[in-house]
Scaffold this motif. Sequence first.
Motif, short mmCIF file in Angstrom:
data_model
loop_
_atom_site.label_atom_id
_atom_site.label_comp_id
_atom_site.label_asym_id
_atom_site.label_seq_id
_atom_site.Cartn_x
_atom_site.Cartn_y
_atom_site.Cartn_z
N ILE A 3 0.84 -1.21 0.00
CA ILE A 3 0.00 0.00 0.00
C ILE A 3 0.87 1.26 0.00
O ILE A 3 0.63 2.19 -0.78
N ILE A 4 1.89 1.27 0.86
CA ILE A 4 2.80 2.43 0.94
C ILE A 4 3.57 2.61 -0.35
O ILE A 4 3.74 3.74 -0.84
N LEU A 5 4.04 1.51 -0.92
CA LEU A 5 4.79 1.57 -2.18
C LEU A 5 3.95 2.18 -3.30
O LEU A 5 4.42 3.04 -4.05
N ILE A 6 2.71 1.73 -3.42
CA ILE A 6 1.80 2.26 -4.46
C ILE A 6 1.46 3.72 -4.18
O ILE A 6 1.40 4.54 -5.10
N LEU A 7 1.30 4.07 -2.91
CA LEU A 7 0.95 5.44 -2.53
C LEU A 7 2.06 6.44 -2.89
O LEU A 7 1.79 7.54 -3.37
N PHE A 8 3.32 6.02 -2.69
CA PHE A 8 4.44 6.94 -2.90
C PHE A 8 5.14 6.79 -4.25
O PHE A 8 6.12 7.48 -4.51
N SER A 9 4.66 5.89 -5.10
CA SER A 9 5.25 5.72 -6.43
C SER A 9 4.27 6.24 -7.47
O SER A 9 3.27 5.59 -7.76
N ASP A 19 7.18 -3.61 -12.61
CA ASP A 19 6.89 -2.25 -12.17
C ASP A 19 7.02 -2.11 -10.66
O ASP A 19 7.54 -1.11 -10.16
N VAL A 20 6.55 -3.11 -9.94
CA VAL A 20 6.64 -3.09 -8.48
C VAL A 20 8.10 -3.18 -8.04
O VAL A 20 8.53 -2.47 -7.11
N LYS A 21 8.89 -4.02 -8.70
CA LYS A 21 10.31 -4.17 -8.37
C LYS A 21 11.05 -2.85 -8.59
O LYS A 21 11.86 -2.42 -7.76
N MET A 63 -4.96 -0.50 -12.14
CA MET A 63 -4.48 -1.83 -11.76
C MET A 63 -3.89 -1.81 -10.34
O MET A 63 -4.18 -2.69 -9.52
N TYR A 64 -3.11 -0.79 -10.05
CA TYR A 64 -2.43 -0.73 -8.74
C TYR A 64 -3.34 -0.14 -7.66
O TYR A 64 -3.15 -0.43 -6.48
N TYR A 65 -4.33 0.67 -8.04
CA TYR A 65 -5.33 1.10 -7.06
C TYR A 65 -6.12 -0.12 -6.55
O TYR A 65 -6.37 -0.25 -5.35
N LEU A 66 -6.47 -1.01 -7.48
CA LEU A 66 -7.18 -2.24 -7.12
C LEU A 66 -6.29 -3.15 -6.28
O LEU A 66 -6.74 -3.77 -5.31
N LEU A 67 -5.00 -3.20 -6.65
CA LEU A 67 -4.06 -4.04 -5.90
C LEU A 67 -3.87 -3.53 -4.48
O LEU A 67 -3.79 -4.33 -3.53
N LEU A 126 12.17 3.58 -4.27
CA LEU A 126 11.80 4.00 -2.92
C LEU A 126 12.93 3.76 -1.93
O LEU A 126 13.23 4.62 -1.09
N ILE A 127 13.60 2.61 -2.05
CA ILE A 127 14.75 2.30 -1.19
C ILE A 127 15.87 3.29 -1.43
O ILE A 127 16.53 3.76 -0.49
N HIS A 128 16.09 3.62 -2.71
CA HIS A 128 17.13 4.58 -3.06
C HIS A 128 16.84 5.96 -2.46
O HIS A 128 17.73 6.63 -1.94
N LYS A 129 15.55 6.38 -2.52
CA LYS A 129 15.16 7.68 -1.94
C LYS A 129 15.38 7.70 -0.43
O LYS A 129 15.89 8.67 0.12
#
Length: 318
Positions: free
Chosen positions: A46-52, A296-298, A59-63, A304-307
Amino acid sequence: MEEANQTTVTEFILDGITKNPELQLPLFLIFLGVYLVTVVGNLGMIILILFSSHLHTPMYYLLSSLSFIDCCQSTVITPKMLVNFVTEKNVISYAECMAQFYFFCVFAVAECYMLAAMAYDRYVAISNPLLYNVIMSYQVCLWMIAGVYGMGFLSATAYAIFMMRLVFCKANIIRHYFCDYFPLLELSCSSTFINEVLLWSLGSLNILILAMTILSSYIFIIVSILNIHSTEGRLKAFSTCSSHILAVAIFYGSLTFMYFQPPSVNSLGQSKLSSVFYTIIVPMLNPMIYSLRNKDVKVALKKLIHKVNFHTTNNDFH
C-alpha cells in the motif's frame, strides 16, 4: 416454556487448530511469523503504491485495495487464534464472536469481488489497450472499489442478522479456530434452515458466479493474447495476468472446498486446513505473488529504497 427454560450461551470456547501440547509453541511461532509477514507485506504494498507516482493506475489502485482487505482479514482472524496456542481455554464472548464473524464475512466477500474487479481490469487492458484509460477511468475505478466494499458489507450484514437470530444453548465449544459459519450452526438449538439457504444462495453469487465471471474474463484474455503476433508481446501480456490467476486459484479453490460441501462432523475437521489457506496463507502470499512477478513493483521498490537511503545519508551528513 421449553425455550424459556433453556440457558442461552453468553461465551464460546474456540477449539483451535490442534490440541496436541507439543505442537502449540511451534505453531504459535509459525503463525506469528506468517501474521507479521502478512501485515508488513500488505502495508508495504500500500505504501509503495501510494508513494510511487508511476503506479498510480487502476491496476495498482485495485491491488492496494486487495492488500488492505488481506491485512484486515488476517487481523480479524490471526491474533485471536494465536491466543489459543498460549492459553488453556481460548474464551470469546458472544458479542466478540458475532463481531469476528461479521468482519470475516465482510472481507472474505470483498476479496471475492476485488479479484473479479482485477480480472475485468486485466481483460480491458489486454483486449482494449487503446481504450483502457477511458474505460478504466479514475471515477470508474473508484466506483468499482466502492461496489466491492458495498457488497462485502451487504452480504455480511445478511449473514450476521440471520446468525444472531439463532439460539445457542448446547455445548459452547466451537470446533474451529475462529467463529465460522458451519461451526456456529452446529451449536444452534434453533432451526438453521434459513441460514443454510442464505449461504447457498449468496454463496453461489459471491463465490461460484464470480469465479465463473473471472474464468470467462480469462478465456477472452487468452484469446486476445493468442492474437498478438509477437512472442515478446504475448509473454508480456501473459506475465501481467499470471500472478492474478495464481491468487484466484488458491483463494477460490480453498473457499469453494470449505463452503460447498455438506456441514458434517468429518468435513468440519477436514475444513480447518482449507480455512487456513484463505484466512491466513492467501493474505500473506498475495503481496509476494504480485511483487515478485511484477517488474513495475520491483522498479518502484528499488526507487523508494534509493530515496530513503539518499535522505538518510543526507541527514547523517548534516
